[in-house]
Design a protein around this motif. Structure first.
Motif, mmCIF file in Angstrom:
data_model
loop_
_atom_site.group_PDB
_atom_site.id
_atom_site.type_symbol
_atom_site.label_atom_id
_atom_site.label_comp_id
_atom_site.label_asym_id
_atom_site.label_seq_id
_atom_site.Cartn_x
_atom_site.Cartn_y
_atom_site.Cartn_z
ATOM 1 N N ASP A 79 -150.682 27.143 -17.083
ATOM 2 C CA ASP A 79 -150.477 25.557 -17.281
ATOM 3 C C ASP A 79 -151.102 24.696 -16.714
ATOM 4 O OD1 ASP A 79 -148.819 26.186 -20.027
ATOM 5 O OD2 ASP A 79 -146.857 26.517 -17.821
ATOM 6 N N LEU A 83 -152.441 21.214 -18.400
ATOM 7 C CA LEU A 83 -151.044 19.453 -17.913
ATOM 8 C C LEU A 83 -151.334 18.967 -17.123
ATOM 9 C CD1 LEU A 83 -148.068 21.505 -18.127
ATOM 10 C CD2 LEU A 83 -148.761 20.316 -20.070
ATOM 11 N N ARG A 128 -144.041 18.343 -15.929
ATOM 12 C CA ARG A 128 -144.374 18.486 -17.328
ATOM 13 C C ARG A 128 -144.346 19.936 -17.887
ATOM 14 N NH1 ARG A 128 -150.077 15.457 -15.267
ATOM 15 N NH2 ARG A 128 -149.328 13.578 -15.031
ATOM 16 N N ARG A 129 -144.528 20.576 -16.944
ATOM 17 C CA ARG A 129 -143.833 22.139 -18.151
ATOM 18 C C ARG A 129 -142.828 22.361 -18.463
ATOM 19 N NH1 ARG A 129 -144.598 27.201 -13.743
ATOM 20 N NH2 ARG A 129 -146.006 27.750 -16.242
ATOM 21 N N ALA A 132 -142.691 20.983 -21.137
ATOM 22 C CA ALA A 132 -143.663 21.596 -22.757
ATOM 23 C C ALA A 132 -143.092 22.271 -23.340
ATOM 24 C CB ALA A 132 -144.735 21.825 -22.307
#
Length: 149
Positions: A79, A83, A128-129, A132
């Motif tokens: 990612d 990201l 953020r991961r 998501a």
């Protein structure tokens, strides 16, 4: 644990604290060890105990560093491009390099410090991961579908 019985047999028992695996051995004088040699072995084991503990702590910290590096690199490969900004990726890459260097040639405290620096550099990326991942799981569903009755 070291124990010498009445017959001069040296019994040594070791237990690995984290897993609880236990092993023991009996050293018999018939193998060529005199009482003096056994005594020397016992003294040496006590003398070098602190060194052995430090070596183990260092190795454990290196293993932790390897685990963290592997996880960060997998996350970046999966990612990182979508990201992270170029500056954020650069900061994480610098922290990865610092941890690699510390892992190879540093003390326990230096490795810990490098791991903390990498943790700080990747905190926003990890958030953020997770966001998501949650968005991906919820895509096409309504909140009502997940409410329990």
């Amino acid at each position: 644990t070291f124990q010498v019985d009445a017959d001069g047999l040296l019994g040594v028992t070791a237990e690995e604290q984290t897993s609880g695996v236990r092993s023991s051995i009996v050293v018999k004088p018939s193998y060529g060890l005199t009482e003096g040699e056994i005594e020397t072995m016992l003294r040496d084991s006590m003398t070098y105990a602190e060194t052995d503990i430090q070596a183990r702590m260092l190795r454990e910290q290196q293993v932790d560093a390897d685990r963290v590096l592997e996880a960060v690199e997998a996350a970046l490969a999966a990612d990182g491009a979508e990201l992270l900004s170029v500056d954020e990726r650069s900061e994480i890459d610098d922290a990865v390099i610092a941890l690699r260097l510390a892992r190879e040639s540093a003390t326990v405290d230096q490795i810990k410090a490098a791991m903390e620096k990498l943790d700080a550099a990747t905190a926003e990326f990890a958030a953020r991961r997770m966001d998501a991942g949650v968005r991906k799981l919820l895509a096409g569903h309504t909140l009502d579908e997940f409410e329990s009755e």
